[in-house]
Design a protein around this motif. Sequence first.
Motif, short mmCIF file in Angstrom:
data_model
loop_
_atom_site.label_atom_id
_atom_site.label_comp_id
_atom_site.label_asym_id
_atom_site.label_seq_id
_atom_site.Cartn_x
_atom_site.Cartn_y
_atom_site.Cartn_z
N ARG A 17 38.54 43.51 38.45
CA ARG A 17 39.46 43.98 39.48
C ARG A 17 39.38 43.18 40.78
O ARG A 17 40.30 43.17 41.55
N GLY A 18 38.26 42.56 41.05
CA GLY A 18 38.14 41.79 42.27
C GLY A 18 37.01 42.23 43.18
O GLY A 18 36.54 41.46 44.00
N THR A 19 36.57 43.47 43.02
CA THR A 19 35.40 43.93 43.76
C THR A 19 34.47 44.64 42.78
O THR A 19 34.92 45.24 41.80
N LYS A 20 33.19 44.61 43.09
CA LYS A 20 32.20 45.26 42.22
C LYS A 20 32.46 46.77 42.15
O LYS A 20 32.34 47.38 41.09
N GLU A 21 32.82 47.36 43.29
CA GLU A 21 33.07 48.81 43.33
C GLU A 21 34.22 49.20 42.41
O GLU A 21 34.12 50.16 41.65
N ALA A 22 35.31 48.44 42.47
CA ALA A 22 36.46 48.73 41.61
C ALA A 22 36.12 48.47 40.15
O ALA A 22 36.54 49.22 39.26
N ASP A 23 35.36 47.40 39.89
CA ASP A 23 34.95 47.11 38.51
C ASP A 23 34.15 48.28 37.93
O ASP A 23 34.35 48.68 36.79
N LEU A 24 33.23 48.81 38.73
CA LEU A 24 32.39 49.92 38.27
C LEU A 24 33.21 51.19 38.05
O LEU A 24 33.05 51.88 37.04
N LEU A 25 34.08 51.50 38.98
CA LEU A 25 34.87 52.73 38.89
C LEU A 25 35.90 52.64 37.77
O LEU A 25 35.92 53.47 36.85
#
Length: 88
Positions: A17-25
């Motif tokens: 997705r472009g950010t680690k937070e979005a990738d995790l969620l």
Amino acid sequence: MTIDVDIKRLQWRAHHRGTKEADLLIGGFFDAHHATWDAAQRATFAQILDEQDVDIMAWALGTAAPPERFAGPMIEDLRKLNYIRVAK
């Protein structure tokens, strides 16, 4: 398109997705739920992936209401946040 190709495409889009937070969620949500989705649910998730990460994350955190077209069980499951693995 076969289901396997469809699933692999959704998996890649959910985890990149472009950010680690979005990738995790978003990726974590995909990992936890995709095996039970039918074609209509896969299509809904693909449409959700077309949205901005900040919007998807706001829907998951409950800080913004999702568009009516996404209201329902998938967003309810997204809001549970029980699929995010946190390193200890």
